[in-house]
Design a protein around this motif. Sequence first.
Motif, mmCIF file in Angstrom:
data_model
loop_
_atom_site.group_PDB
_atom_site.id
_atom_site.type_symbol
_atom_site.label_atom_id
_atom_site.label_comp_id
_atom_site.label_asym_id
_atom_site.label_seq_id
_atom_site.Cartn_x
_atom_site.Cartn_y
_atom_site.Cartn_z
ATOM 1 N N GLY A 1 -16.143 2.251 9.182
ATOM 2 C CA GLY A 1 -16.632 3.367 9.972
ATOM 3 C C GLY A 1 -17.625 4.230 9.232
ATOM 4 N N ALA A 2 -18.359 3.640 8.267
ATOM 5 C CA ALA A 2 -19.328 4.380 7.461
ATOM 6 C C ALA A 2 -20.743 4.080 7.936
ATOM 7 C CB ALA A 2 -19.180 4.004 5.986
ATOM 8 N N ALA A 3 -21.527 5.118 8.180
ATOM 9 C CA ALA A 3 -22.916 4.952 8.603
ATOM 10 C C ALA A 3 -23.766 4.469 7.430
ATOM 11 C CB ALA A 3 -23.464 6.266 9.137
ATOM 12 N N LEU A 4 -24.755 3.626 7.710
ATOM 13 C CA LEU A 4 -25.638 3.124 6.665
ATOM 14 C C LEU A 4 -26.659 4.186 6.270
ATOM 15 C CD1 LEU A 4 -26.397 -0.502 7.910
ATOM 16 C CD2 LEU A 4 -24.707 0.227 6.228
ATOM 17 N N PRO A 5 -27.090 4.200 5.011
ATOM 18 C CA PRO A 5 -28.157 5.112 4.607
ATOM 19 C C PRO A 5 -29.430 4.819 5.406
ATOM 20 C CG PRO A 5 -27.156 4.025 2.704
ATOM 21 C CD PRO A 5 -26.609 3.350 3.913
ATOM 22 N N ASP A 6 -30.157 5.869 5.793
ATOM 23 C CA ASP A 6 -31.372 5.675 6.577
ATOM 24 C C ASP A 6 -32.631 6.025 5.798
ATOM 25 O OD1 ASP A 6 -31.202 8.413 6.444
ATOM 26 O OD2 ASP A 6 -31.024 8.740 8.611
ATOM 27 N N ASP A 7 -32.482 6.210 4.461
ATOM 28 C CA ASP A 7 -33.627 6.601 3.648
ATOM 29 C C ASP A 7 -34.103 5.486 2.733
ATOM 30 O OD1 ASP A 7 -31.393 6.557 2.030
ATOM 31 O OD2 ASP A 7 -31.954 8.349 0.887
ATOM 32 N N ARG A 8 -33.685 4.257 3.024
ATOM 33 C CA ARG A 8 -34.061 3.122 2.175
ATOM 34 C C ARG A 8 -33.933 1.841 2.980
ATOM 35 N NH1 ARG A 8 -29.729 4.632 -2.011
ATOM 36 N NH2 ARG A 8 -30.342 6.610 -1.080
ATOM 37 N N ILE A 9 -34.570 0.791 2.466
ATOM 38 C CA ILE A 9 -34.452 -0.530 3.070
ATOM 39 C C ILE A 9 -33.075 -1.105 2.732
ATOM 40 C CG2 ILE A 9 -35.270 -2.915 3.021
ATOM 41 C CD1 ILE A 9 -37.208 -1.265 4.478
ATOM 42 N N ILE A 10 -32.346 -1.531 3.736
ATOM 43 C CA ILE A 10 -31.104 -2.294 3.549
ATOM 44 C C ILE A 10 -31.397 -3.723 4.005
ATOM 45 C CG2 ILE A 10 -28.695 -2.561 4.213
ATOM 46 C CD1 ILE A 10 -29.142 -0.101 2.512
ATOM 47 N N ASP A 11 -31.320 -4.664 3.069
ATOM 48 C CA ASP A 11 -31.634 -6.061 3.387
ATOM 49 C C ASP A 11 -30.485 -6.764 4.091
ATOM 50 O OD1 ASP A 11 -34.314 -6.335 2.151
ATOM 51 O OD2 ASP A 11 -33.221 -5.852 0.311
ATOM 52 N N GLY A 12 -29.261 -6.305 3.874
ATOM 53 C CA GLY A 12 -28.109 -6.917 4.517
ATOM 54 C C GLY A 12 -28.115 -6.688 6.009
ATOM 55 N N VAL A 13 -27.536 -7.631 6.735
ATOM 56 C CA VAL A 13 -27.382 -7.489 8.181
ATOM 57 C C VAL A 13 -25.894 -7.460 8.513
ATOM 58 C CG1 VAL A 13 -29.597 -8.574 8.721
ATOM 59 C CG2 VAL A 13 -27.558 -9.990 8.569
ATOM 60 N N ASP A 14 -25.563 -6.700 9.528
ATOM 61 C CA ASP A 14 -24.180 -6.540 9.953
ATOM 62 C C ASP A 14 -23.686 -7.841 10.586
ATOM 63 O OD1 ASP A 14 -21.763 -5.815 11.058
ATOM 64 O OD2 ASP A 14 -22.558 -4.173 12.279
ATOM 65 N N GLN A 15 -22.674 -8.452 9.968
ATOM 66 C CA GLN A 15 -22.135 -9.728 10.452
ATOM 67 C C GLN A 15 -20.768 -9.557 11.120
ATOM 68 O OE1 GLN A 15 -23.846 -12.389 10.530
ATOM 69 N NE2 GLN A 15 -25.269 -12.476 8.817
ATOM 70 N N PHE A 16 -20.402 -8.324 11.464
ATOM 71 C CA PHE A 16 -19.084 -8.089 12.041
ATOM 72 C C PHE A 16 -18.850 -8.932 13.297
ATOM 73 C CE2 PHE A 16 -16.383 -5.908 15.127
ATOM 74 C CZ PHE A 16 -15.226 -5.695 14.390
ATOM 75 N N ASP A 17 -19.785 -8.902 14.237
ATOM 76 C CA ASP A 17 -19.589 -9.624 15.495
ATOM 77 C C ASP A 17 -19.420 -11.120 15.271
ATOM 78 O OD1 ASP A 17 -19.751 -7.250 16.887
ATOM 79 O OD2 ASP A 17 -21.862 -7.484 17.408
ATOM 80 N N PHE A 18 -20.141 -11.645 14.298
ATOM 81 C CA PHE A 18 -20.020 -13.076 13.975
ATOM 82 C C PHE A 18 -18.659 -13.369 13.347
ATOM 83 C CE2 PHE A 18 -20.924 -16.445 10.679
ATOM 84 C CZ PHE A 18 -20.854 -17.512 11.564
ATOM 85 N N LEU A 19 -18.228 -12.533 12.420
ATOM 86 C CA LEU A 19 -16.960 -12.777 11.735
ATOM 87 C C LEU A 19 -15.783 -12.779 12.698
ATOM 88 C CD1 LEU A 19 -17.234 -10.663 8.449
ATOM 89 C CD2 LEU A 19 -17.725 -13.085 8.756
ATOM 90 N N VAL A 20 -15.801 -11.875 13.662
ATOM 91 C CA VAL A 20 -14.641 -11.742 14.553
ATOM 92 C C VAL A 20 -14.802 -12.540 15.845
ATOM 93 C CG1 VAL A 20 -14.110 -9.478 13.590
ATOM 94 C CG2 VAL A 20 -15.505 -9.630 15.676
ATOM 95 N N GLY A 21 -15.852 -13.363 15.920
ATOM 96 C CA GLY A 21 -15.998 -14.263 17.050
ATOM 97 C C GLY A 21 -16.570 -13.645 18.305
ATOM 98 N N GLN A 22 -17.172 -12.465 18.192
ATOM 99 C CA GLN A 22 -17.808 -11.848 19.350
ATOM 100 C C GLN A 22 -19.207 -12.402 19.599
ATOM 101 O OE1 GLN A 22 -17.549 -7.580 18.976
ATOM 102 N NE2 GLN A 22 -15.314 -7.604 18.810
ATOM 103 N N GLN A 23 -19.733 -13.141 18.630
ATOM 104 C CA GLN A 23 -20.950 -13.922 18.836
ATOM 105 C C GLN A 23 -20.788 -15.245 18.102
ATOM 106 O OE1 GLN A 23 -23.881 -11.145 17.158
ATOM 107 N NE2 GLN A 23 -24.320 -12.598 15.528
#
Length: 451
Positions: A329-351
């Motif tokens: 439940g932590a928001a990502l920093p918005d003052d820098r490039i984050i190269d990672g992508v959120d894989q939550f939906d893939f991990l839990v089978g929602q995509q």
Amino acid sequence: MPAPRQARPNIVLILADNLGWGELGCYGGGALRGAPTPRIDALAAEGARYTNFNVESDCVPTRSALMTGRHPVRTGALQSVPAGLPQGIVPWERTLAQQLSDAGYATAMFGKWHLGDKEGRYPKDRGFDEWYGIPRTTNESMFMEAVGFDPSVVEPPYVMEGIKGQPAEKRELYDLEMRRRIDGELARRSCDFIARHSDAEPFFLYVPLTQMHFPTIPHRDFEGRTKKGDFADSLVEMDARVGEIIDAVDAHGLRDNTVFIFASDNGPEYRRPWRGSAGMWTGTYHTAMEGALRVPLIVRWPGKVQAGAVSNDILHVVDLFPTLSRIAGAALPDDRIIDGVDQFDFLVGQQDTSSREGFVYYIKTEMRAAKWRDWKMHFVWEVEPNAGANHLETPYLFNLVQDPKEESDVNSTQGWVRGPIRKMIHQFQESLRDFPPVPPGAPDDYVPAKR
């Protein structure tokens, strides 16, 4: 705003050191390597096993990518550096531990850090409530018995301990006997942390073990266990240490509400006589071969991640930062490039598929390769570390499904792939121009210019 505490799971992240894709039983090794790995194999059966999880070129870059969600070419954490020289990530970088701590998680790290070895850069300064382990790397345990070692010019290495808000302290000399004992102590402290926080969740426990980094020698309790040598004994020990932490989670009734992750930081150890295995892939860490990029990743989260699932979709170590931030439940920093992508939906089978199609691959500041879907393009060819980097006039292109050993260039027959790969590279390089990287060795007060 953080999610309600009861809705957020505990997170346990165990990171093996230089464990190749071909070592574990569930990845085709185990007994074939002289070392059954029943505890990690069972973890894979209870969770999901990923066969295309990718990391950076060696220890420091991968740990930087894990902690920041940013490729190391951005953070300046490019390589291992001897003690006493500027190293690690600058305080401006925001770590995964800071993300989770600010979201209300109790945090602890037991193991190898390798992202800063002075006050202000130790784990206890970077979001962890408590830390026990080594600030740099395991081969330092060989120093005291090395020919001509001079403690007047090189300080002997120590295992250290630190509590948030207090100075870090030296504990045990990190010699070869302590090298044998350390993973047992990391597991013991991990189990103690779980017990102390079992009624006060959520918690984030990060356990970067020292096995299978050279010198790959086991605890005395495991010495001779396999009758196949030190490397196999060490692999059996590592499996047992992971099992101890699994048992602690389960014994305290936390199994169903804990995201339990096991991964490796790099491809196999390449230094003889401790050489590891990448299984069906070619190469070791410190190269751009597939054996360097692909390492084990197992995720157990009962009721969320499908038990027994296996996926060959591309994932990258930088993806853990946004994915675990979302879980916490932590928001990502918005003052820098984050190269990672959120894989939550893939991990839990929602995509059905990964949210990532590819990535660029650097060794230090040089782009060596780029991987996209089933293909990889090499711009610099070096199969073995220090063999001599061959800068290619025409990049090699391999289909990794048809040719996992990277032996048959398909430029002439599958050249259409160069287009999307080049576009991906162009976008990444444009982002480096728009947001210049942190220079290696930058001081503590370094802050990138605002854009």
